[in-house]
Write a protein that holds these residues in place. Structure first.
Motif, PDB file in Angstrom:
ATOM      1  N   GLN A  32       0.685  -1.903   0.025  1.00 20.08           N
ATOM      2  CA  GLN A  32       0.244   0.114   0.086  1.00 20.08           C
ATOM      3  C   GLN A  32       0.823   0.929   0.058  1.00 20.08           C
ATOM      4  OE1 GLN A  32      -3.515  -0.024   0.268  1.00 20.08           O
ATOM      5  NE2 GLN A  32      -3.437  -2.272   0.174  1.00 20.08           N
ATOM      6  N   PRO A  33       0.891   1.967  -1.247  1.00 16.89           N
ATOM      7  CA  PRO A  33       1.827   2.869  -1.559  1.00 16.89           C
ATOM      8  C   PRO A  33       1.699   4.236  -0.103  1.00 16.89           C
ATOM      9  CG  PRO A  33       1.691   1.907  -3.682  1.00 16.89           C
ATOM     10  CD  PRO A  33       0.822   1.587  -2.671  1.00 16.89           C
ATOM     11  N   VAL A  34       2.539   4.991   0.124  1.00 15.91           N
ATOM     12  CA  VAL A  34       2.577   5.560   0.765  1.00 15.91           C
ATOM     13  C   VAL A  34       2.238   7.214  -0.044  1.00 15.91           C
ATOM     14  CG1 VAL A  34       3.552   7.057   2.794  1.00 15.91           C
ATOM     15  CG2 VAL A  34       3.959   4.890   2.779  1.00 15.91           C
ATOM     16  N   ARG A  35       1.373   7.984   1.110  1.00  9.43           N
ATOM     17  CA  ARG A  35       1.316   9.275  -0.015  1.00  9.43           C
ATOM     18  C   ARG A  35       1.274  10.372   0.050  1.00  9.43           C
ATOM     19  NH1 ARG A  35      -4.045   7.869  -2.546  1.00  9.43           N
ATOM     20  NH2 ARG A  35      -5.180   7.138  -2.156  1.00  9.43           N
ATOM     21  N   PHE A  36       2.531  11.697  -0.064  1.00  5.57           N
ATOM     22  CA  PHE A  36       2.717  12.400   0.440  1.00  5.57           C
ATOM     23  C   PHE A  36       2.857  14.095   0.290  1.00  5.57           C
ATOM     24  CE2 PHE A  36       5.787   8.908   0.222  1.00  5.57           C
ATOM     25  CZ  PHE A  36       6.427   8.915   1.420  1.00  5.57           C
ATOM     26  N   LYS A  37       1.693  14.592   0.510  1.00  2.00           N
ATOM     27  CA  LYS A  37       0.993  15.530   0.337  1.00  2.00           C
ATOM     28  C   LYS A  37       1.921  16.958   0.749  1.00  2.00           C
ATOM     29  CE  LYS A  37      -3.095  18.809   1.702  1.00  2.00           C
ATOM     30  NZ  LYS A  37      -4.212  18.901   2.655  1.00  2.00           N
ATOM     31  N   GLY A  38       1.940  17.841  -0.660  1.00  2.00           N
ATOM     32  CA  GLY A  38       3.086  19.071  -0.642  1.00  2.00           C
ATOM     33  C   GLY A  38       3.847  18.479  -1.947  1.00  2.00           C
TER      34      GLY A  38
ATOM     35  N   LYS B 211       3.052  13.707 -19.372  1.00  3.74           N
ATOM     36  CA  LYS B 211       2.711  14.338 -19.220  1.00  3.74           C
ATOM     37  C   LYS B 211       0.863  15.122 -18.151  1.00  3.74           C
ATOM     38  CE  LYS B 211      -0.523  15.323 -23.239  1.00  3.74           C
ATOM     39  NZ  LYS B 211      -1.476  15.159 -22.737  1.00  3.74           N
ATOM     40  N   ASP B 212       0.708  14.295 -17.938  1.00  4.40           N
ATOM     41  CA  ASP B 212      -0.264  14.153 -17.049  1.00  4.40           C
ATOM     42  C   ASP B 212      -0.430  14.110 -15.633  1.00  4.40           C
ATOM     43  OD1 ASP B 212      -2.363  14.297 -19.523  1.00  4.40           O
ATOM     44  OD2 ASP B 212      -3.010  11.947 -19.151  1.00  4.40           O
ATOM     45  N   TYR B 213       1.106  13.180 -15.460  1.00  5.71           N
ATOM     46  CA  TYR B 213       1.319  12.622 -14.224  1.00  5.71           C
ATOM     47  C   TYR B 213       2.394  13.783 -13.500  1.00  5.71           C
ATOM     48  CZ  TYR B 213      -2.153   9.067 -14.357  1.00  5.71           C
ATOM     49  OH  TYR B 213      -3.619   8.580 -14.784  1.00  5.71           O
ATOM     50  N   ILE B 214       3.751  14.296 -14.270  1.00  6.91           N
ATOM     51  CA  ILE B 214       4.179  14.557 -13.644  1.00  6.91           C
ATOM     52  C   ILE B 214       5.150  15.775 -12.696  1.00  6.91           C
ATOM     53  CG2 ILE B 214       5.127  16.268 -15.854  1.00  6.91           C
ATOM     54  CD1 ILE B 214       7.729  14.902 -14.387  1.00  6.91           C
ATOM     55  N   ASN B 215       3.504  16.725 -12.405  1.00  5.38           N
ATOM     56  CA  ASN B 215       3.207  17.887 -10.829  1.00  5.38           C
ATOM     57  C   ASN B 215       1.978  17.285 -10.325  1.00  5.38           C
ATOM     58  OD1 ASN B 215       6.168  19.699 -12.659  1.00  5.38           O
ATOM     59  ND2 ASN B 215       4.303  20.089 -13.982  1.00  5.38           N
ATOM     60  N   ARG B 216       1.975  16.477 -10.668  1.00  8.22           N
ATOM     61  CA  ARG B 216       0.824  15.795  -9.588  1.00  8.22           C
ATOM     62  C   ARG B 216       1.623  15.736  -8.429  1.00  8.22           C
ATOM     63  NH1 ARG B 216      -3.344  12.945 -11.758  1.00  8.22           N
ATOM     64  NH2 ARG B 216      -4.356  12.439  -9.988  1.00  8.22           N
ATOM     65  N   GLU B 217       0.673  15.991  -7.226  1.00  8.91           N
ATOM     66  CA  GLU B 217       1.090  16.037  -5.882  1.00  8.91           C
ATOM     67  C   GLU B 217       0.665  14.532  -5.231  1.00  8.91           C
ATOM     68  OE1 GLU B 217      -0.206  18.255  -2.524  1.00  8.91           O
ATOM     69  OE2 GLU B 217       0.490  20.138  -3.467  1.00  8.91           O
ATOM     70  N   ILE B 218       1.401  13.527  -4.230  1.00  9.49           N
ATOM     71  CA  ILE B 218       1.624  12.133  -4.401  1.00  9.49           C
ATOM     72  C   ILE B 218       0.315  12.559  -2.313  1.00  9.49           C
ATOM     73  CG2 ILE B 218       2.510  10.800  -2.893  1.00  9.49           C
ATOM     74  CD1 ILE B 218       3.646  11.319  -5.638  1.00  9.49           C
ATOM     75  N   ASN B 219      -1.329  12.615  -3.574  1.00  8.26           N
ATOM     76  CA  ASN B 219      -2.012  13.448  -2.434  1.00  8.26           C
ATOM     77  C   ASN B 219      -2.936  11.702  -2.371  1.00  8.26           C
ATOM     78  OD1 ASN B 219      -3.675  14.157  -4.365  1.00  8.26           O
ATOM     79  ND2 ASN B 219      -2.531  16.221  -3.415  1.00  8.26           N
ATOM     80  N   ALA B 220      -4.234  12.470  -2.247  1.00  8.18           N
ATOM     81  CA  ALA B 220      -5.074  11.761  -1.960  1.00  8.18           C
ATOM     82  C   ALA B 220      -6.179  12.136  -3.997  1.00  8.18           C
ATOM     83  CB  ALA B 220      -6.591  12.237  -1.193  1.00  8.18           C
ATOM     84  N   SER B 221      -5.398  12.453  -4.804  1.00  8.62           N
ATOM     85  CA  SER B 221      -6.319  13.125  -5.847  1.00  8.62           C
ATOM     86  C   SER B 221      -5.869  11.361  -6.311  1.00  8.62           C
ATOM     87  CB  SER B 221      -5.648  14.220  -6.449  1.00  8.62           C
ATOM     88  OG  SER B 221      -4.675  13.823  -6.741  1.00  8.62           O
ATOM     89  N   LEU B 222      -4.707  11.047  -5.952  1.00 10.01           N
ATOM     90  CA  LEU B 222      -4.295   9.614  -7.259  1.00 10.01           C
ATOM     91  C   LEU B 222      -5.429   8.380  -6.170  1.00 10.01           C
ATOM     92  CD1 LEU B 222      -0.280  11.092  -6.726  1.00 10.01           C
ATOM     93  CD2 LEU B 222      -2.259  11.106  -9.238  1.00 10.01           C
TER      94      LEU B 222
ATOM     95  N   GLY C  94      -5.340   3.560  -5.655  1.00  7.32           N
ATOM     96  CA  GLY C  94      -3.941   3.419  -5.458  1.00  7.32           C
ATOM     97  C   GLY C  94      -3.637   2.725  -6.921  1.00  7.32           C
ATOM     98  N   GLY C  95      -3.843   2.202  -7.504  1.00 11.76           N
ATOM     99  CA  GLY C  95      -3.033   1.854  -8.562  1.00 11.76           C
ATOM    100  C   GLY C  95      -1.581   2.487  -9.576  1.00 11.76           C
ATOM    101  N   GLU C  96      -2.501   4.038  -9.599  1.00 11.69           N
ATOM    102  CA  GLU C  96      -1.019   5.190 -10.333  1.00 11.69           C
ATOM    103  C   GLU C  96      -0.439   5.007  -9.128  1.00 11.69           C
ATOM    104  OE1 GLU C  96      -5.038   7.858 -12.397  1.00 11.69           O
ATOM    105  OE2 GLU C  96      -4.165   8.310  -9.655  1.00 11.69           O
ATOM    106  N   LEU C  97      -0.419   4.797  -7.446  1.00  8.73           N
ATOM    107  CA  LEU C  97       0.178   5.101  -6.760  1.00  8.73           C
ATOM    108  C   LEU C  97       0.961   4.605  -6.722  1.00  8.73           C
ATOM    109  CD1 LEU C  97      -1.463   6.269  -3.466  1.00  8.73           C
ATOM    110  CD2 LEU C  97       0.612   7.704  -4.412  1.00  8.73           C
ATOM    111  N   LYS C  98       0.865   2.955  -7.061  1.00  7.15           N
ATOM    112  CA  LYS C  98       1.636   1.608  -7.503  1.00  7.15           C
ATOM    113  C   LYS C  98       2.544   1.999  -8.606  1.00  7.15           C
ATOM    114  CE  LYS C  98       1.530  -1.951  -5.581  1.00  7.15           C
ATOM    115  NZ  LYS C  98       2.612  -2.109  -4.462  1.00  7.15           N
TER     116      LYS C  98
ATOM    117  N   ALA D 260      -0.891  -5.173  -7.420  1.00  6.85           N
ATOM    118  CA  ALA D 260      -1.789  -5.156  -7.281  1.00  6.85           C
ATOM    119  C   ALA D 260      -2.210  -3.614  -7.133  1.00  6.85           C
ATOM    120  CB  ALA D 260      -1.652  -4.406  -5.335  1.00  6.85           C
ATOM    121  N   GLY D 261      -3.574  -3.954  -8.117  1.00  4.71           N
ATOM    122  CA  GLY D 261      -3.656  -2.130  -7.971  1.00  4.71           C
ATOM    123  C   GLY D 261      -3.541  -1.715  -9.652  1.00  4.71           C
TER     124      GLY D 261
END
Length: 235
Positions: free
Chosen positions: A83-89, A121-132, A134-138, A160-161
């Protein structure tokens, strides 16, 4: 080479790992077994998240049993959580650069994202937060481990995911990772397609090593004989 000598891990009155002895020095090694057999615990003991109750862990002959997860990371050990960790900011580019240990160009960071099936181009500047999801985080976490390029990379159920991403792509990422690092990739999985790329397979049952050997010898028995394991084919 990774070596475990008589490694046990106990929580209160429950012994989760029981006298584990292993020598791991292959390209791809898979750990499998029934739910609750200690697979994730073993991975976390190797990574330094948990400290074994007894026994020794050696990496290339050096005793790392009491080293922290940070110290092991500095020695070339990577760990990808189930379960990857989220890093807001922090942005995706920030995380991949941190993993690589240097400030990456957008082009280089995008290459790692593209390899895991994400439109850069859709992800490079996205924050590692709840908007992602589980599959994207993985996938982002796999890209980070790839960018680190360590001699021992541990993945806890990397499939997984990521149902919408083909297993062939995931396997290609692992193959490219090995081409870059020439290290060992240790994968915890129930997926037959993941197990099928392994050079060696470790079967844990009730916290002990039940079987350890070449995939060609171990996998047919797991698939044809009821060993208490659950396997899935993937998409």
């Amino acid at each position: 080479m990774l070596e475990l000598r008589n490694v046990s891990y106990r929580v209160e009155n429950t012994e989760i790992l029981k006298d584990i002895n292993l020598k791991i020095d292959d390209r791809f090694v898979a750990i499998t077994g029934p739910n609750g057999s200690g697979k994730s615990t073993l991975a976390k003991v190797i990574a330094g998240i948990f400290v074994p109750t007894s026994g020794q862990i050696l990496l290339d002959g050096e005793d790392i049993t009491n080293l922290s997860i940070t110290e092991r990371a500095n020695m070339g050990v990577s760990f990808a959580f189930q379960q990857p960790v989220r890093f807001k900011g922090l942005t995706v580019k920030d995380m991949i650069s941190m993993a690589a240990g240097e400030k990456l160009s957008i082009s280089t960071a995008c290459t790692y994202l593209s390899e895991v099936g994400l439109c850069a181009k859709d992800y490079i500047n996205r924050e590692i937060n709840a908007s992602l999801s589980g599959g994207e985080l993985k996938r982002i976490e796999i890209a980070m481990i790839n960018a680190r390029g360590t001699k021992l990379s541990i993945f806890d159920e990397p499939e997984a995911g990521i149902d919408l991403w083909s297993f062939n792509n995931l396997i290609r990422v692992f193959e490219k990772m090995h081409e870059r690092t020439h290290g060992t990739i240790l994968i915890i999985s129930h997926q037959e397609r993941i197990l099928d790329i392994a050079d060696k397979v470790i079967v844990l049952v009730d916290g002990r090593v039940d079987t350890y050997g070449a995939k060609e010898k171990v996998l047919p028995g797991l698939l044809n004989v009821n060993a208490g394991c659950r396997f899935t084919k993937g998409e």
